[in-house]
Write an enzyme that holds these catalytic residues in place. Sequence first.
Site, PDB file in Angstrom:
ATOM      1  N   ASP A  44      52.013  33.018  41.856  1.00 31.50           N
ATOM      2  CA  ASP A  44      51.704  33.389  40.473  1.00 31.50           C
ATOM      3  C   ASP A  44      52.863  33.061  39.540  1.00 31.50           C
ATOM      4  OD1 ASP A  44      49.444  34.367  39.008  1.00 31.50           O
ATOM      5  OD2 ASP A  44      50.646  36.113  38.467  1.00 31.50           O
ATOM      6  N   CYS A 135      41.614  33.978  32.899  1.00 33.30           N
ATOM      7  CA  CYS A 135      42.943  34.493  33.256  1.00 33.30           C
ATOM      8  C   CYS A 135      43.245  35.761  32.470  1.00 33.30           C
ATOM      9  CB  CYS A 135      44.079  33.520  32.931  1.00 33.30           C
ATOM     10  SG  CYS A 135      43.775  31.796  33.171  1.00 33.30           S
ATOM     11  N   TYR A 139      42.232  39.616  33.998  1.00 31.09           N
ATOM     12  CA  TYR A 139      43.305  40.538  34.377  1.00 31.09           C
ATOM     13  C   TYR A 139      43.267  41.778  33.479  1.00 31.09           C
ATOM     14  CZ  TYR A 139      45.638  37.722  37.965  1.00 31.09           C
ATOM     15  OH  TYR A 139      45.945  37.045  39.125  1.00 31.09           O
ATOM     16  N   TYR A 167      49.065  45.484  33.739  1.00 33.02           N
ATOM     17  CA  TYR A 167      47.871  44.900  33.119  1.00 33.02           C
ATOM     18  C   TYR A 167      47.005  45.945  32.411  1.00 33.02           C
ATOM     19  CZ  TYR A 167      49.402  40.651  35.280  1.00 33.02           C
ATOM     20  OH  TYR A 167      50.170  39.559  35.620  1.00 33.02           O
ATOM     21  N   GLU A 210      39.943  31.268  39.931  1.00 28.65           N
ATOM     22  CA  GLU A 210      40.654  32.562  39.993  1.00 28.65           C
ATOM     23  C   GLU A 210      40.354  33.259  41.320  1.00 28.65           C
ATOM     24  OE1 GLU A 210      42.861  34.327  38.527  1.00 28.65           O
ATOM     25  OE2 GLU A 210      43.021  33.667  36.459  1.00 28.65           O
TER      26      GLU A 210
HETATM   27  C1  LIG Z   1      46.200  33.594  38.644  1.00 22.50           C
HETATM   28  C2  LIG Z   1      46.459  34.421  37.438  1.00 22.50           C
HETATM   29  N1  LIG Z   1      45.478  34.600  36.538  1.00 22.50           N
HETATM   30  C3  LIG Z   1      45.698  35.341  35.434  1.00 22.50           C
HETATM   31  C4  LIG Z   1      46.914  35.927  35.202  1.00 22.50           C
HETATM   32  C5  LIG Z   1      47.135  36.770  33.989  1.00 22.50           C
HETATM   33  O1  LIG Z   1      48.044  36.231  33.186  1.00 22.50           O
HETATM   34  C6  LIG Z   1      47.922  35.702  36.160  1.00 22.50           C
HETATM   35  N2  LIG Z   1      49.153  36.238  36.015  1.00 22.50           N
HETATM   36  N3  LIG Z   1      47.660  34.961  37.258  1.00 22.50           N
END
Ligand SMILES: Cc1ncc(CO)c(N)n1
Length: 222
Positions: A44, A135, A139, A167, A210
Amino acid sequence: MSVFDRLKTDCASEWAAYVDHDFVRGMADGSLPLDAFRTYLKQDYLFLIHFSRAYALAIYKSQTLGDMRRGMAGLKTILEGEMELHVELCAKWGIARKELETVAEESETLAYTRFVLESGLRGDLLDLQVALAPCILGYGEIGARHRGVVPEGTDGAPAYARWFAEYASDDYQNAARDFCDWMDQTASAYLTEARYPVLRRIFSEASRLEADFWQMGFKNLG
Ligand SMILES: Cc1ncc(CO)c(N)n1
């Protein structure tokens, strides 16, 4: 109805496979193996670097100063907020910044990040926002749903609680709301019914990528 709600309704199964993925469930009940989380976190970090580039591309693709400012605010949230969370969590779990910077990119990371960038390069600001929406908004949904509540007692519980809290935070939730409004504003200028199927395809593929990104965490578990 927001563009996001429309896309989510039209891609309901891809969306559910992403936000209700076993990886997320495992974080929520504390059962996720810590090694899976470490694998995810390292990838990430790489994801966020490319995600920052995608925001920079949104600035480039902007037609108005207002759009440029919003793109810049998003870029700041990632570079100064989210990436620091990663460095902090990684340090706690024995992954130094140096190790983060030399980690090899998995194909799932490569596929997803380059898909987002390519969607934006090929298209306009709206295509790029739709590619970015899963994304940010996914989240946001995951954070709001779990709100940092993880049963204690497993190795990963403190890390997962910290992760969810980030988040679920007002800062992140506000950034997600702003993004949703921004995408609606762009759509009111550029969305036509003729191009909707293309946007739907972008949203569906980003959601699938995702889910693959979560699944990647389970690779290489001993
Ligand atoms: C894979 C992924 N998707 C979304 C986010 C949110 O920013 C993240 N940190 N990583």
